[in-house]
Write a protein that holds these residues in place. Structure first.
Motif, PDB file in Angstrom:
ATOM      1  N   GLY A   1     -31.815  56.917  14.921  1.00 41.40           N
ATOM      2  CA  GLY A   1     -31.287  56.219  16.095  1.00 41.40           C
ATOM      3  C   GLY A   1     -32.205  55.209  16.754  1.00 41.40           C
ATOM      4  O   GLY A   1     -32.172  55.041  17.984  1.00 41.40           O
ATOM      5  N   CYS A   2     -33.002  54.473  15.973  1.00 42.08           N
ATOM      6  CA  CYS A   2     -33.861  53.431  16.561  1.00 42.08           C
ATOM      7  C   CYS A   2     -32.983  52.330  17.154  1.00 42.08           C
ATOM      8  O   CYS A   2     -32.104  51.806  16.457  1.00 42.08           O
ATOM      9  CB  CYS A   2     -34.760  52.821  15.486  1.00 42.08           C
TER      10      CYS A   2
ATOM     11  N   CYS B   1     -33.012  49.080  15.218  1.00 41.84           N
ATOM     12  CA  CYS B   1     -32.749  49.186  13.774  1.00 41.84           C
ATOM     13  C   CYS B   1     -31.994  47.956  13.265  1.00 41.84           C
ATOM     14  O   CYS B   1     -30.992  47.552  13.851  1.00 41.84           O
ATOM     15  CB  CYS B   1     -31.916  50.439  13.521  1.00 41.84           C
TER      16      CYS B   1
ATOM     17  N   SER C   1     -26.211  51.316   7.891  1.00 45.01           N
ATOM     18  CA  SER C   1     -26.600  52.406   6.986  1.00 45.01           C
ATOM     19  C   SER C   1     -26.371  53.780   7.613  1.00 45.01           C
ATOM     20  O   SER C   1     -26.381  54.788   6.903  1.00 45.01           O
ATOM     21  CB  SER C   1     -28.093  52.279   6.628  1.00 45.01           C
TER      22      SER C   1
ATOM     23  N   LYS D   1     -40.895  57.147  13.799  1.00 45.97           N
ATOM     24  CA  LYS D   1     -40.088  56.586  14.874  1.00 45.97           C
ATOM     25  C   LYS D   1     -40.154  57.512  16.088  1.00 45.97           C
ATOM     26  O   LYS D   1     -40.248  58.728  15.959  1.00 45.97           O
ATOM     27  CB  LYS D   1     -38.632  56.415  14.406  1.00 45.97           C
TER      28      LYS D   1
HETATM   29  S1  SF4 Z   1     -35.032  51.889  11.580  1.00 41.83           S
HETATM   30 FE1  SF4 Z   1     -34.867  53.349   9.865  1.00 41.83          FE
HETATM   31  S2  SF4 Z   1     -35.185  55.356  10.827  1.00 41.83           S
HETATM   32 FE2  SF4 Z   1     -34.670  53.938  12.482  1.00 41.83          FE
HETATM   33  S3  SF4 Z   1     -32.428  54.117  12.733  1.00 41.83           S
HETATM   34 FE3  SF4 Z   1     -32.822  52.398  11.306  1.00 41.83          FE
HETATM   35  S4  SF4 Z   1     -32.672  53.314   9.284  1.00 41.83           S
HETATM   36 FE4  SF4 Z   1     -32.947  55.003  10.718  1.00 41.83          FE
END
Ligand code: SF4
Length: 197
Positions: A33-34, A37, A42, A116
């Motif tokens: 959940g970044c 992102c 995805s 993260k």
């Molecule tokens: S940056 Fe990577 S870890 Fe963070 S939400 Fe997106 S896919 Fe997931």
């Protein structure tokens, strides 16, 4: 079978293996959940077709580079033993990009841990990482990076990488930081400058 979001042949743009041609396997599914992102498509694994591992390996074999990067999403949601054994049997090197939030599986030639804030990395992934890549979104991330550097092995390479939307603001701070703390190295998303995936 694994939920394959996309696969493509390109050049690894960031971190230790930057500049190397590699076949990328992006698996669907992530609950970290970044908020910044750049592959939110995805997150929902159900949107991505379950694909036979043999097919994924066959796709990888079509390209001249013998490097595969497994990324996501968060690829360690899945057990990756079978995929990586199959790749190794074809003399393909296996690299992974992971947040470290799920148990380590698979046989890896290179583990890039990019922790993260939203879901802490597991100690077993920290211990096994060859590379710690911390995304710098704001100034406080330098402290956070140092906290995570204490969790990885002494051999683990340390990288700071600006979050893309903040890179112009963060790069000057990062340059100063790396010059004053040379155990860290800069990592830039060079694929974005090259306009390749
Ligand atoms: S940056 Fe990577 S870890 Fe963070 S939400 Fe997106 S896919 Fe997931």
């Amino acid at each position: 079978m694994l939920p394959l979001m996309e696969d493509f042949y390109t050049i690894q743009g960031e971190g230790y293996n930057s500049g190397k041609a590699a076949y990328f396997i992006r698996l669907g599914g992530c609950d970290v959940g970044c908020h910044w992102c750049d592959v939110k498509e995805s997150w929902d694994a159900e949107l991505h077709p379950l694909t036979l591992t043999h097919q994924i390996v066959a796709n990888a074999l079509q390209y001249p580079s013998k490097n595969v990067v497994v990324t996501g999403g968060e690829p360690l949601i899945y057990n990756l033993d079978y995929l990586t054994i199959q790749l190794h049997q074809q003399q393909i090197k296996t690299f992974i990009e992971t947040s470290g939030a799920y148990p380590l599986s698979g046989q890896w030639d290179w583990i890039c841990l990019s922790p993260k804030k939203f879901k802490a990395p597991l100690p077993e992934v920290c211990a096994a990482a060859h590379e710690l890549k911390v995304i710098v979104f704001n100034k406080s991330d330098f402290v956070w990076a140092e906290e995570h550097a204490k969790l990885v092995s002494p051999q683990c390479k340390l990288y700071l990488q600006p979050e893309w939307s903040k890179h112009q603001e963060m790069i000057p701070l990062m340059v100063d930081y790396v010059m004053n703390n040379p155990q860290w190295e800069m990592s830039l998303q060079t694929h974005k400058y090259m306009n390749i995936p």
